[in-house]
Design a protein around this motif. Structure first.
Motif, PDB file in Angstrom:
ATOM      1  N   LYS A 136      18.448 -19.036  22.204  1.00  0.00           N
ATOM      2  CA  LYS A 136      16.882 -18.656  22.097  1.00  0.00           C
ATOM      3  C   LYS A 136      16.959 -17.572  23.108  1.00  0.00           C
ATOM      4  CE  LYS A 136      15.463 -21.394  19.076  1.00  0.00           C
ATOM      5  NZ  LYS A 136      14.897 -21.326  17.748  1.00  0.00           N
ATOM      6  N   ARG A 137      17.641 -17.608  24.458  1.00  0.00           N
ATOM      7  CA  ARG A 137      17.566 -16.456  25.474  1.00  0.00           C
ATOM      8  C   ARG A 137      19.056 -16.164  25.791  1.00  0.00           C
ATOM      9  NH1 ARG A 137      13.277 -20.030  29.246  1.00  0.00           N
ATOM     10  NH2 ARG A 137      11.410 -19.437  27.855  1.00  0.00           N
ATOM     11  N   ASN A 234      13.329 -23.019  23.889  1.00  0.00           N
ATOM     12  CA  ASN A 234      13.767 -21.696  24.509  1.00  0.00           C
ATOM     13  C   ASN A 234      14.451 -21.942  25.925  1.00  0.00           C
ATOM     14  OD1 ASN A 234      12.499 -19.565  22.679  1.00  0.00           O
ATOM     15  ND2 ASN A 234      10.974 -20.986  22.791  1.00  0.00           N
ATOM     16  N   SER A 274       6.965 -22.452  20.366  1.00  0.00           N
ATOM     17  CA  SER A 274       6.331 -21.133  20.605  1.00  0.00           C
ATOM     18  C   SER A 274       7.060 -20.401  21.624  1.00  0.00           C
ATOM     19  CB  SER A 274       4.798 -21.510  21.433  1.00  0.00           C
ATOM     20  OG  SER A 274       5.175 -22.352  22.377  1.00  0.00           O
ATOM     21  N   LYS A 275       7.093 -19.270  21.742  1.00  0.00           N
ATOM     22  CA  LYS A 275       7.814 -18.420  22.741  1.00  0.00           C
ATOM     23  C   LYS A 275       7.883 -18.908  24.413  1.00  0.00           C
ATOM     24  CE  LYS A 275       9.549 -13.720  23.034  1.00  0.00           C
ATOM     25  NZ  LYS A 275       9.437 -12.324  22.373  1.00  0.00           N
ATOM     26  N   ASP A 276       6.597 -19.418  24.649  1.00  0.00           N
ATOM     27  CA  ASP A 276       6.551 -19.847  25.846  1.00  0.00           C
ATOM     28  C   ASP A 276       6.945 -21.219  26.329  1.00  0.00           C
ATOM     29  OD1 ASP A 276       4.552 -20.955  24.735  1.00  0.00           O
ATOM     30  OD2 ASP A 276       2.755 -20.112  25.744  1.00  0.00           O
ATOM     31  N   ALA A 328       8.931 -16.960  16.615  1.00  0.00           N
ATOM     32  CA  ALA A 328       7.713 -17.083  17.484  1.00  0.00           C
ATOM     33  C   ALA A 328       7.874 -15.756  18.295  1.00  0.00           C
ATOM     34  CB  ALA A 328       8.192 -18.108  18.442  1.00  0.00           C
ATOM     35  N   THR A 329       6.442 -15.306  18.185  1.00  0.00           N
ATOM     36  CA  THR A 329       6.462 -14.088  19.060  1.00  0.00           C
ATOM     37  C   THR A 329       5.540 -14.247  20.158  1.00  0.00           C
ATOM     38  OG1 THR A 329       4.177 -13.399  18.118  1.00  0.00           O
ATOM     39  CG2 THR A 329       6.146 -12.918  16.611  1.00  0.00           C
ATOM     40  N   ALA A 330       5.225 -13.296  20.780  1.00  0.00           N
ATOM     41  CA  ALA A 330       4.289 -13.715  22.219  1.00  0.00           C
ATOM     42  C   ALA A 330       3.034 -13.996  21.869  1.00  0.00           C
ATOM     43  CB  ALA A 330       4.171 -12.339  22.931  1.00  0.00           C
ATOM     44  N   TYR A 333       3.140 -17.267  15.763  1.00  0.00           N
ATOM     45  CA  TYR A 333       4.330 -17.533  14.794  1.00  0.00           C
ATOM     46  C   TYR A 333       4.153 -16.733  13.480  1.00  0.00           C
ATOM     47  CZ  TYR A 333       4.085 -21.989  17.397  1.00  0.00           C
ATOM     48  OH  TYR A 333       3.933 -22.744  18.616  1.00  0.00           O
ATOM     49  N   ASP A 368      13.379  -7.423  19.767  1.00  0.00           N
ATOM     50  CA  ASP A 368      12.990  -7.892  20.885  1.00  0.00           C
ATOM     51  C   ASP A 368      11.651  -7.243  21.368  1.00  0.00           C
ATOM     52  OD1 ASP A 368      15.025  -9.203  21.289  1.00  0.00           O
ATOM     53  OD2 ASP A 368      16.055  -8.126  22.765  1.00  0.00           O
ATOM     54  N   GLU A 370       9.315  -6.642  19.071  1.00  0.00           N
ATOM     55  CA  GLU A 370       8.319  -7.457  18.104  1.00  0.00           C
ATOM     56  C   GLU A 370       7.631  -6.208  17.214  1.00  0.00           C
ATOM     57  OE1 GLU A 370       6.104 -10.106  20.263  1.00  0.00           O
ATOM     58  OE2 GLU A 370       7.579 -11.513  20.775  1.00  0.00           O
TER      59      GLU A 370
END
Length: 419
Positions: A136-137, A234, A274-276, A328-330, A333, A368, A370
Protein backbone atom coordinates in the motif's frame (compact mmCIF):
# COMPACT_ATOMS: atom_id res chain seq x y z
CA UNK A 1 -19.91 -3.56 -48.17
CA UNK A 2 -16.90 -1.26 -48.59
CA UNK A 3 -14.87 0.28 -45.80
CA UNK A 4 -16.47 3.73 -46.14
CA UNK A 5 -19.95 2.23 -45.70
CA UNK A 6 -18.82 0.18 -42.69
CA UNK A 7 -17.23 3.27 -41.15
CA UNK A 8 -20.34 5.39 -41.75
CA UNK A 9 -22.70 2.82 -40.20
CA UNK A 10 -20.34 2.06 -37.29
CA UNK A 11 -20.12 5.74 -36.38
CA UNK A 12 -23.75 6.76 -36.90
CA UNK A 13 -25.15 3.82 -34.95
CA UNK A 14 -22.41 3.96 -32.32
CA UNK A 15 -22.89 7.62 -31.48
CA UNK A 16 -26.68 7.22 -31.38
CA UNK A 17 -26.43 4.21 -29.07
CA UNK A 18 -24.09 6.03 -26.67
CA UNK A 19 -26.30 9.12 -26.69
CA UNK A 20 -29.42 7.07 -26.00
CA UNK A 21 -27.79 5.20 -23.11
CA UNK A 22 -26.43 8.42 -21.60
CA UNK A 23 -29.89 10.00 -21.76
CA UNK A 24 -31.47 6.94 -20.14
CA UNK A 25 -28.89 6.92 -17.32
CA UNK A 26 -29.32 10.64 -16.73
CA UNK A 27 -33.11 10.19 -16.51
CA UNK A 28 -32.81 7.21 -14.17
CA UNK A 29 -30.40 8.95 -11.83
CA UNK A 30 -32.43 12.18 -11.82
CA UNK A 31 -35.98 10.83 -11.66
CA UNK A 32 -35.52 7.29 -10.32
CA UNK A 33 -35.27 4.12 -12.39
CA UNK A 34 -38.83 3.10 -11.54
CA UNK A 35 -40.05 6.08 -13.57
CA UNK A 36 -38.17 5.09 -16.74
CA UNK A 37 -40.79 3.78 -19.18
CA UNK A 38 -38.75 3.70 -22.36
CA UNK A 39 -37.05 0.71 -23.95
CA UNK A 40 -33.41 -0.02 -23.22
CA UNK A 41 -31.24 1.12 -26.16
CA UNK A 42 -29.71 -1.57 -28.35
CA UNK A 43 -26.35 -1.46 -30.09
CA UNK A 44 -27.22 -2.70 -33.58
CA UNK A 45 -23.71 -3.20 -34.98
CA UNK A 46 -23.17 -6.92 -34.41
CA UNK A 47 -23.22 -7.58 -38.17
CA UNK A 48 -20.23 -5.24 -38.58
CA UNK A 49 -18.02 -6.87 -35.97
CA UNK A 50 -16.27 -9.42 -38.21
CA UNK A 51 -15.22 -6.73 -40.68
CA UNK A 52 -14.19 -4.26 -37.96
CA UNK A 53 -12.15 -6.90 -36.11
CA UNK A 54 -10.30 -7.74 -39.33
CA UNK A 55 -9.66 -4.05 -39.98
CA UNK A 56 -8.30 -3.75 -36.42
CA UNK A 57 -5.88 -6.61 -37.05
CA UNK A 58 -4.82 -5.05 -40.35
CA UNK A 59 -4.22 -1.70 -38.64
CA UNK A 60 -1.97 -3.34 -36.04
CA UNK A 61 0.02 -5.11 -38.77
CA UNK A 62 0.35 -1.94 -40.82
CA UNK A 63 1.07 0.40 -37.89
CA UNK A 64 -2.02 2.51 -38.66
CA UNK A 65 -3.81 2.05 -35.34
CA UNK A 66 -4.21 5.78 -34.61
CA UNK A 67 -6.01 6.35 -37.91
CA UNK A 68 -8.15 3.25 -37.36
CA UNK A 69 -9.07 4.44 -33.85
CA UNK A 70 -10.25 7.77 -35.22
CA UNK A 71 -12.33 6.03 -37.89
CA UNK A 72 -13.69 3.29 -35.62
CA UNK A 73 -14.06 4.35 -31.98
CA UNK A 74 -14.04 1.16 -29.86
CA UNK A 75 -17.19 -0.50 -28.58
CA UNK A 76 -18.04 -3.36 -26.29
CA UNK A 77 -21.36 -4.86 -27.36
CA UNK A 78 -20.54 -5.68 -31.01
CA UNK A 79 -17.41 -7.58 -29.92
CA UNK A 80 -19.15 -9.78 -27.36
CA UNK A 81 -19.52 -12.62 -29.89
CA UNK A 82 -15.71 -12.91 -29.98
CA UNK A 83 -15.37 -12.62 -26.21
CA UNK A 84 -17.46 -15.74 -25.62
CA UNK A 85 -14.63 -17.83 -27.04
CA UNK A 86 -11.53 -15.67 -26.71
CA UNK A 87 -11.83 -13.56 -23.56
CA UNK A 88 -9.63 -13.93 -20.49
CA UNK A 89 -9.46 -12.07 -17.22
CA UNK A 90 -6.97 -9.23 -16.77
CA UNK A 91 -6.12 -8.66 -13.13
CA UNK A 92 -3.42 -7.92 -10.55
CA UNK A 93 -2.62 -4.55 -12.18
CA UNK A 94 0.03 -2.50 -10.40
CA UNK A 95 1.55 0.87 -11.22
CA UNK A 96 5.36 0.93 -11.42
CA UNK A 97 6.34 4.43 -12.49
CA UNK A 98 5.89 6.93 -15.37
CA UNK A 99 3.57 5.18 -17.88
CA UNK A 100 4.49 1.66 -16.80
CA UNK A 101 2.43 -1.06 -15.12
CA UNK A 102 2.58 -4.79 -14.58
CA UNK A 103 -0.42 -7.11 -14.86
CA UNK A 104 -1.53 -10.73 -15.03
CA UNK A 105 -3.69 -12.41 -17.68
CA UNK A 106 -5.68 -15.41 -16.43
CA UNK A 107 -7.20 -16.34 -13.09
CA UNK A 108 -5.82 -18.03 -9.99
CA UNK A 109 -7.33 -21.30 -11.20
CA UNK A 110 -5.65 -21.48 -14.59
CA UNK A 111 -2.26 -21.00 -16.18
CA UNK A 112 -1.61 -17.27 -16.18
CA UNK A 113 0.91 -14.97 -17.82
CA UNK A 114 2.53 -11.81 -16.49
CA UNK A 115 3.12 -8.78 -18.69
CA UNK A 116 4.82 -5.41 -18.45
CA UNK A 117 3.07 -2.51 -20.19
CA UNK A 118 5.42 0.37 -20.93
CA UNK A 119 3.54 3.15 -22.70
CA UNK A 120 1.78 1.05 -25.32
CA UNK A 121 4.51 -1.60 -25.55
CA UNK A 122 3.59 -5.01 -24.11
CA UNK A 123 6.41 -7.24 -22.84
CA UNK A 124 5.79 -10.83 -21.73
CA UNK A 125 7.54 -11.70 -18.46
CA UNK A 126 8.85 -15.03 -17.20
CA UNK A 127 6.25 -17.80 -17.51
CA UNK A 128 7.09 -19.03 -13.99
CA UNK A 129 5.44 -15.96 -12.41
CA UNK A 130 2.19 -17.05 -10.76
CA UNK A 131 1.06 -13.87 -9.00
CA UNK A 132 2.12 -10.26 -8.40
CA UNK A 133 1.39 -7.84 -5.58
CA UNK A 134 2.32 -4.36 -4.39
CA UNK A 135 2.36 -2.81 -0.94
CA UNK A 136 0.00 0.00 0.00
CA UNK A 137 2.97 2.30 0.64
CA UNK A 138 6.75 2.31 0.11
CA UNK A 139 6.65 0.78 -3.39
CA UNK A 140 7.36 -2.82 -2.33
CA UNK A 141 6.54 -5.52 -4.88
CA UNK A 142 5.96 -9.23 -4.32
CA UNK A 143 6.26 -11.93 -6.97
CA UNK A 144 5.32 -15.58 -6.66
CA UNK A 145 7.28 -17.96 -8.85
CA UNK A 146 6.61 -21.63 -9.41
CA UNK A 147 9.83 -23.42 -10.16
CA UNK A 148 8.85 -26.60 -11.99
CA UNK A 149 11.90 -28.45 -10.65
CA UNK A 150 11.22 -27.63 -7.01
CA UNK A 151 7.61 -28.14 -5.87
CA UNK A 152 7.63 -25.15 -3.51
CA UNK A 153 6.32 -21.82 -4.59
CA UNK A 154 8.59 -18.93 -3.72
CA UNK A 155 7.56 -15.38 -2.84
CA UNK A 156 10.16 -12.65 -3.28
CA UNK A 157 9.64 -9.08 -2.08
CA UNK A 158 11.69 -6.28 -3.64
CA UNK A 159 12.16 -2.56 -3.09
CA UNK A 160 10.57 -1.25 -6.27
CA UNK A 161 9.86 -3.28 -9.38
CA UNK A 162 12.78 -5.70 -9.93
CA UNK A 163 14.69 -3.78 -7.26
CA UNK A 164 16.82 -5.03 -4.38
CA UNK A 165 15.48 -8.16 -2.74
CA UNK A 166 14.05 -7.57 0.73
CA UNK A 167 12.96 -11.09 1.63
CA UNK A 168 12.49 -14.54 0.11
CA UNK A 169 9.77 -16.87 1.40
CA UNK A 170 9.78 -20.58 0.55
CA UNK A 171 6.20 -21.79 0.92
CA UNK A 172 5.35 -25.11 2.50
CA UNK A 173 1.82 -25.24 3.92
CA UNK A 174 0.53 -22.73 1.36
CA UNK A 175 2.51 -24.00 -1.62
CA UNK A 176 0.90 -24.57 -4.99
CA UNK A 177 -2.31 -22.75 -4.11
CA UNK A 178 -3.95 -20.57 -6.73
CA UNK A 179 -3.40 -17.01 -5.50
CA UNK A 180 -6.29 -14.57 -5.82
CA UNK A 181 -4.42 -11.64 -4.34
CA UNK A 182 -1.00 -10.90 -2.90
CA UNK A 183 -0.30 -7.85 -0.72
CA UNK A 184 3.19 -7.36 0.74
CA UNK A 185 3.41 -5.35 3.95
CA UNK A 186 5.05 -1.96 3.61
CA UNK A 187 8.40 -3.23 4.93
CA UNK A 188 8.42 -6.30 2.66
CA UNK A 189 8.94 -8.59 5.67
CA UNK A 190 5.43 -10.08 5.59
CA UNK A 191 2.91 -10.87 2.87
CA UNK A 192 -0.87 -11.20 2.96
CA UNK A 193 -1.78 -14.07 0.63
CA UNK A 194 -5.39 -14.64 -0.46
CA UNK A 195 -6.47 -18.01 -1.87
CA UNK A 196 -9.68 -20.03 -2.12
CA UNK A 197 -8.13 -22.44 0.40
CA UNK A 198 -7.49 -19.84 3.07
CA UNK A 199 -6.05 -16.40 3.66
CA UNK A 200 -2.53 -16.38 5.11
CA UNK A 201 0.04 -14.09 6.68
CA UNK A 202 3.39 -15.25 5.33
CA UNK A 203 6.56 -14.43 7.30
CA UNK A 204 10.08 -15.77 7.09
CA UNK A 205 9.28 -18.51 9.61
CA UNK A 206 5.49 -18.94 9.56
CA UNK A 207 2.52 -19.42 7.25
CA UNK A 208 -0.41 -18.47 9.46
CA UNK A 209 -3.92 -19.01 8.13
CA UNK A 210 -6.01 -16.13 9.50
CA UNK A 211 -9.22 -16.92 7.62
CA UNK A 212 -11.48 -18.86 7.69
CA UNK A 213 -11.65 -19.86 11.34
CA UNK A 214 -11.58 -23.62 11.92
CA UNK A 215 -14.75 -25.22 13.32
CA UNK A 216 -13.58 -27.38 16.25
CA UNK A 217 -16.86 -29.30 16.23
CA UNK A 218 -16.63 -30.24 12.56
CA UNK A 219 -14.29 -33.20 12.14
CA UNK A 220 -14.40 -32.84 8.33
CA UNK A 221 -13.78 -29.08 8.31
CA UNK A 222 -11.89 -27.79 5.27
CA UNK A 223 -10.69 -24.23 4.66
CA UNK A 224 -12.31 -23.86 1.24
CA UNK A 225 -13.95 -20.47 0.64
CA UNK A 226 -15.67 -18.68 -2.25
CA UNK A 227 -15.45 -14.99 -3.14
CA UNK A 228 -12.37 -14.72 -0.94
CA UNK A 229 -11.21 -11.13 -0.44
CA UNK A 230 -8.91 -9.16 1.83
CA UNK A 231 -7.09 -5.86 2.19
CA UNK A 232 -4.54 -4.08 4.35
CA UNK A 233 -4.87 -0.59 5.73
CA UNK A 234 -2.37 1.74 4.10
CA UNK A 235 -0.37 1.98 7.34
CA UNK A 236 -0.65 -1.82 7.80
CA UNK A 237 -2.30 -1.47 11.23
CA UNK A 238 -5.32 -3.51 10.17
CA UNK A 239 -6.13 -6.49 7.97
CA UNK A 240 -9.66 -7.11 6.71
CA UNK A 241 -10.74 -10.53 5.42
CA UNK A 242 -13.99 -11.95 4.14
CA UNK A 243 -15.68 -14.54 1.96
CA UNK A 244 -19.11 -15.63 0.80
CA UNK A 245 -20.02 -17.28 4.10
CA UNK A 246 -18.40 -14.83 6.52
CA UNK A 247 -18.69 -11.29 7.80
CA UNK A 248 -15.85 -8.98 6.91
CA UNK A 249 -13.55 -9.61 9.88
CA UNK A 250 -11.27 -6.79 11.04
CA UNK A 251 -7.94 -8.09 12.36
CA UNK A 252 -4.86 -6.48 13.81
CA UNK A 253 -1.58 -6.86 11.93
CA UNK A 254 -0.94 -10.21 13.63
CA UNK A 255 -4.29 -11.67 12.61
CA UNK A 256 -6.22 -11.26 15.87
CA UNK A 257 -9.85 -10.25 15.34
CA UNK A 258 -10.84 -6.85 16.73
CA UNK A 259 -14.17 -6.27 14.98
CA UNK A 260 -16.59 -7.38 12.29
CA UNK A 261 -18.76 -5.80 9.59
CA UNK A 262 -21.80 -7.79 8.56
CA UNK A 263 -22.97 -7.76 4.92
CA UNK A 264 -25.88 -5.54 3.96
CA UNK A 265 -26.51 -7.54 0.80
CA UNK A 266 -26.10 -11.32 0.48
CA UNK A 267 -22.39 -12.08 0.18
CA UNK A 268 -19.24 -10.16 1.24
CA UNK A 269 -16.93 -9.88 -1.76
CA UNK A 270 -14.74 -6.74 -1.58
CA UNK A 271 -13.06 -4.40 0.91
CA UNK A 272 -10.79 -1.35 0.69
CA UNK A 273 -9.46 1.45 2.91
CA UNK A 274 -9.61 5.11 1.96
CA UNK A 275 -6.25 6.60 1.07
CA UNK A 276 -6.00 8.37 4.45
CA UNK A 277 -7.12 5.20 6.32
CA UNK A 278 -10.01 7.09 7.92
CA UNK A 279 -12.62 4.78 6.39
CA UNK A 280 -13.04 1.13 5.46
CA UNK A 281 -15.54 0.24 2.75
CA UNK A 282 -17.00 -3.25 2.38
CA UNK A 283 -19.13 -4.52 -0.47
CA UNK A 284 -21.59 -7.39 -0.39
CA UNK A 285 -23.37 -8.59 -3.48
CA UNK A 286 -26.53 -10.30 -4.67
CA UNK A 287 -26.20 -11.60 -8.21
CA UNK A 288 -24.85 -8.63 -10.22
CA UNK A 289 -25.91 -5.94 -7.75
CA UNK A 290 -24.64 -5.03 -4.30
CA UNK A 291 -24.32 -2.59 -1.44
CA UNK A 292 -21.14 -0.82 -0.31
CA UNK A 293 -20.94 0.65 3.16
CA UNK A 294 -18.27 2.77 4.85
CA UNK A 295 -17.11 2.46 8.47
CA UNK A 296 -14.95 4.96 10.33
CA UNK A 297 -11.68 3.33 11.41
CA UNK A 298 -11.84 5.19 14.74
CA UNK A 299 -14.68 2.81 15.65
CA UNK A 300 -12.80 -0.40 14.89
CA UNK A 301 -12.02 -1.73 18.35
CA UNK A 302 -14.78 -4.20 19.29
CA UNK A 303 -16.87 -3.05 16.32
CA UNK A 304 -19.78 -5.37 15.53
CA UNK A 305 -22.12 -4.32 12.72
CA UNK A 306 -25.00 -6.81 12.31
CA UNK A 307 -25.83 -8.16 8.87
CA UNK A 308 -28.83 -6.76 6.99
CA UNK A 309 -29.63 -4.06 9.55
CA UNK A 310 -29.70 -0.30 9.15
CA UNK A 311 -27.28 1.35 11.56
CA UNK A 312 -25.76 4.74 12.28
CA UNK A 313 -22.44 2.91 12.60
CA UNK A 314 -21.97 2.96 8.84
CA UNK A 315 -22.52 5.17 5.78
CA UNK A 316 -24.09 3.76 2.63
CA UNK A 317 -21.54 4.53 -0.07
CA UNK A 318 -23.29 2.81 -2.99
CA UNK A 319 -26.47 0.77 -3.40
CA UNK A 320 -26.03 -0.59 -6.93
CA UNK A 321 -22.65 -2.14 -7.58
CA UNK A 322 -21.30 -5.62 -7.16
CA UNK A 323 -17.69 -4.52 -6.74
CA UNK A 324 -14.82 -6.67 -8.00
CA UNK A 325 -11.92 -4.23 -7.65
CA UNK A 326 -11.10 -0.63 -6.85
CA UNK A 327 -8.56 2.02 -5.95
CA UNK A 328 -8.63 4.83 -3.41
CA UNK A 329 -7.57 8.30 -4.50
CA UNK A 330 -7.07 11.38 -2.37
CA UNK A 331 -10.69 12.45 -2.87
CA UNK A 332 -12.74 9.37 -3.74
CA UNK A 333 -12.84 5.66 -4.54
CA UNK A 334 -12.92 4.34 -8.09
CA UNK A 335 -14.78 1.04 -8.07
CA UNK A 336 -15.32 -1.48 -10.86
CA UNK A 337 -18.51 -3.50 -11.05
CA UNK A 338 -20.01 -6.61 -12.62
CA UNK A 339 -21.83 -4.64 -15.33
CA UNK A 340 -18.69 -3.11 -16.83
CA UNK A 341 -18.87 0.31 -15.19
CA UNK A 342 -16.23 2.11 -13.18
CA UNK A 343 -17.62 4.70 -10.78
CA UNK A 344 -16.12 7.33 -8.53
CA UNK A 345 -17.84 7.63 -5.16
CA UNK A 346 -16.73 9.63 -2.15
CA UNK A 347 -16.69 8.59 1.50
CA UNK A 348 -20.17 10.05 2.06
CA UNK A 349 -21.79 8.17 -0.79
CA UNK A 350 -21.85 10.85 -3.47
CA UNK A 351 -21.33 9.50 -6.99
CA UNK A 352 -18.88 11.80 -8.77
CA UNK A 353 -18.97 10.07 -12.17
CA UNK A 354 -19.45 6.78 -13.96
CA UNK A 355 -17.81 5.42 -17.11
CA UNK A 356 -18.75 2.30 -19.08
CA UNK A 357 -16.08 -0.08 -20.36
CA UNK A 358 -17.94 -3.38 -20.59
CA UNK A 359 -17.87 -6.86 -19.07
CA UNK A 360 -16.88 -7.51 -15.44
CA UNK A 361 -14.17 -5.13 -14.25
CA UNK A 362 -11.42 -7.41 -12.91
CA UNK A 363 -8.43 -5.19 -12.14
CA UNK A 364 -7.41 -1.57 -11.71
CA UNK A 365 -4.41 0.59 -10.89
CA UNK A 366 -3.75 4.32 -10.89
CA UNK A 367 -0.62 6.44 -11.32
CA UNK A 368 0.86 8.15 -8.29
CA UNK A 369 -0.27 11.55 -9.58
CA UNK A 370 -3.80 10.10 -9.98
CA UNK A 371 -4.05 11.29 -13.59
CA UNK A 372 -3.83 7.94 -15.40
CA UNK A 373 -6.03 4.92 -14.72
CA UNK A 374 -5.54 1.45 -16.16
CA UNK A 375 -8.55 -0.89 -16.03
CA UNK A 376 -8.68 -4.59 -16.88
CA UNK A 377 -11.80 -6.62 -17.49
CA UNK A 378 -12.78 -10.26 -17.89
CA UNK A 379 -13.56 -9.49 -21.54
CA UNK A 380 -9.80 -9.51 -22.22
CA UNK A 381 -9.59 -5.73 -22.56
CA UNK A 382 -7.05 -3.49 -20.85
CA UNK A 383 -8.00 0.19 -20.97
CA UNK A 384 -5.75 3.19 -20.40
CA UNK A 385 -7.65 6.33 -19.38
CA UNK A 386 -6.41 9.86 -18.87
CA UNK A 387 -8.71 11.15 -16.15
CA UNK A 388 -10.55 14.47 -16.56
CA UNK A 389 -8.86 15.15 -19.89
CA UNK A 390 -12.13 15.32 -21.83
CA UNK A 391 -13.97 12.74 -23.93
CA UNK A 392 -12.22 11.46 -27.03
CA UNK A 393 -15.37 10.81 -29.08
CA UNK A 394 -19.16 10.74 -28.93
CA UNK A 395 -19.28 6.95 -28.57
CA UNK A 396 -18.46 7.05 -24.86
CA UNK A 397 -21.08 5.97 -22.34
CA UNK A 398 -20.19 8.04 -19.31
CA UNK A 399 -20.73 11.03 -17.09
CA UNK A 400 -16.99 11.26 -16.42
CA UNK A 401 -14.99 13.24 -18.98
CA UNK A 402 -12.10 10.83 -19.37
CA UNK A 403 -9.94 10.27 -22.45
CA UNK A 404 -9.27 6.68 -23.45
CA UNK A 405 -5.72 6.74 -24.78
CA UNK A 406 -6.07 3.16 -26.02
CA UNK A 407 -7.34 -0.26 -25.13
CA UNK A 408 -5.49 -3.53 -25.61
CA UNK A 409 -7.36 -6.58 -26.85
CA UNK A 410 -5.73 -9.59 -25.16
CA UNK A 411 -7.59 -12.65 -26.39
CA UNK A 412 -6.83 -16.33 -26.56
CA UNK A 413 -5.22 -17.50 -29.81
CA UNK A 414 -4.90 -13.94 -31.08
CA UNK A 415 -1.99 -11.48 -31.14
CA UNK A 416 -2.28 -8.64 -28.61
CA UNK A 417 -4.00 -5.81 -30.46
CA UNK A 418 -4.04 -2.10 -29.73
CA UNK A 419 -7.27 -0.22 -30.39
Amino acid sequence: MNIDDIKKEWNSKGSKYASDVNKMVEFGETNGWDNWKGEEPKDERDHLSDAVFQLLKDANKNNTVDAFRNDFPPAHSPMVQFMKEKSQSIQQLFFIDAQKIVFMVGTAYQKSQAYLLKGDQVIALESTIGAIGKSKRNNVFAIVTNNTIVTNNTIVTTQGWQGNIIETFELETAKNLGITELIPFNDGKKVLMVTSEGIFIITQNTEKMIHPLPDPEDEEWEPYIDMENATLSNDNTYIVVGDQCSDHRILDQNGTEVGAVGPQSSYPDFCLFSKDDDQLITNSCHFYNGITIGVATTDFENLSIPAYEESDQYTVVDEEMRVYCGVATATYYILGDAFGYIRAVDTKGNCMWRYFLGSTISGMTISDDEKTLWVGSSSGMLHKLQLDKGLRDDHTIATGKHYEEFRLVIWKEEPILKW
